[in-house]
Write an enzyme that holds these catalytic residues in place. Sequence first.
Site: not given
Length: 402
Positions: A147, A159, A210, A212, A236, A262, A283, A339, A402
């Site tokens: 990643r 991030y 990602d 995010h 992601e 996630e 995920r 991951e 975030w």
Amino acid sequence: MRITEARVVVTCPGRNFVTLKIVTEDGVTGVGDATLNGRELAVAAYLDDHVVPLLAGRDASRIEDTWQYLYRGAYWRRGPVTMTAIAAVDTALWDIKGKVAGLPVYQLLGGRSREGVTVYGHANAEDVDGVLDEVAHYSGLGYRAVRVQTGVPGLASTYGVGGDRMFYEPADAAVPTENVWSTSRYLQHVPTVFRRVREEFGPRLRLLHDAHHRLTPIEAARLGSSLEPYDLTWIEDPVPAELQSGYRLIRQHTTTPVAVGEVFNSVWDCKQLIEEQLVDYIRATVVHAGGITHLRRIFDHAALHDVRSGSHGATDLSPVCMAAALQLDISIPNFGLQEYMRHTPETDAVFPHTYRYEGGYLHPSQEPGLGVDIDEERAAAFPYRPAQLPVNRLEDGTVHHW
């Protein structure tokens, strides 16, 4: 085989973890991860006040019945705190069942579907030259997938980019730190990063990124389209998970694969995304999606729609969760990626385990159960330390994802 004791252990060997340990009348023990990043004590209290009192005297072998009892019996269903607490119980009971059977848990789930679990590492740095060095580092360790995250020019922090590249931990303060974000700067910068990475490392290395949850659907579509020449394995969390209909728009504009989940807690969180084939990887994790029992349901449902697993594996998931995830990863037919963010030596000492990394793969423990435990004496040497995840704002001060 009745449960005689269940105790909650909170420890902070570099970051906070919550662990449930269950003991049976025969002296067999099992452990389950109950860590919820930035909200650890909420789960500890839920377990201590509402779950542990229900476990004494229950038959430890009745995993499915216990899962339904804690889920349906609570009336207030789902949500991260409840499902993380249920996951801890479920995982600990699978650990016990494996020990009683004398088998690693994956053998109870149907045995191996592959020889090893392909993992990806995190290559992050403030600038492109730095991230190229990090990709080279992971490639040298044998990783087949990486990643890639870099700082964004003009932004003080981003991030995925931390001070310690091997042990990145975003929960860094008792009161959340505040970051500043610019989507336009980000969208301009990311394609240039992946162009350099592909030029340097060629087409074989699998690359991931990602977003995010920070984009709108059309912004995510633009990002996916701009990254198509660089053949990413996935983007992601391109948009907030609540906006599931937005994934239809993303699908209409890009063929870059999408991974999400996630923050999902149940199969109901991802049912639409799976059934409409709006994502390519789910995920969800053992610890936040109700344990091995319920995560297996999610992955089985995904398999019917050609969606693969891609479980979250950040440092806020303890080695107990990683050990459990590997038992599931090695057994399911629709595994994609896992991951893998390495834990610190202090964490590994508190949670002794026998899963191992070799040549781009993690290999689950061959010991009966999960092959992981918690050293409670060591854990007591690391008291809880308040730490929360950051808050994000746009350049004009508006609170953003975030």
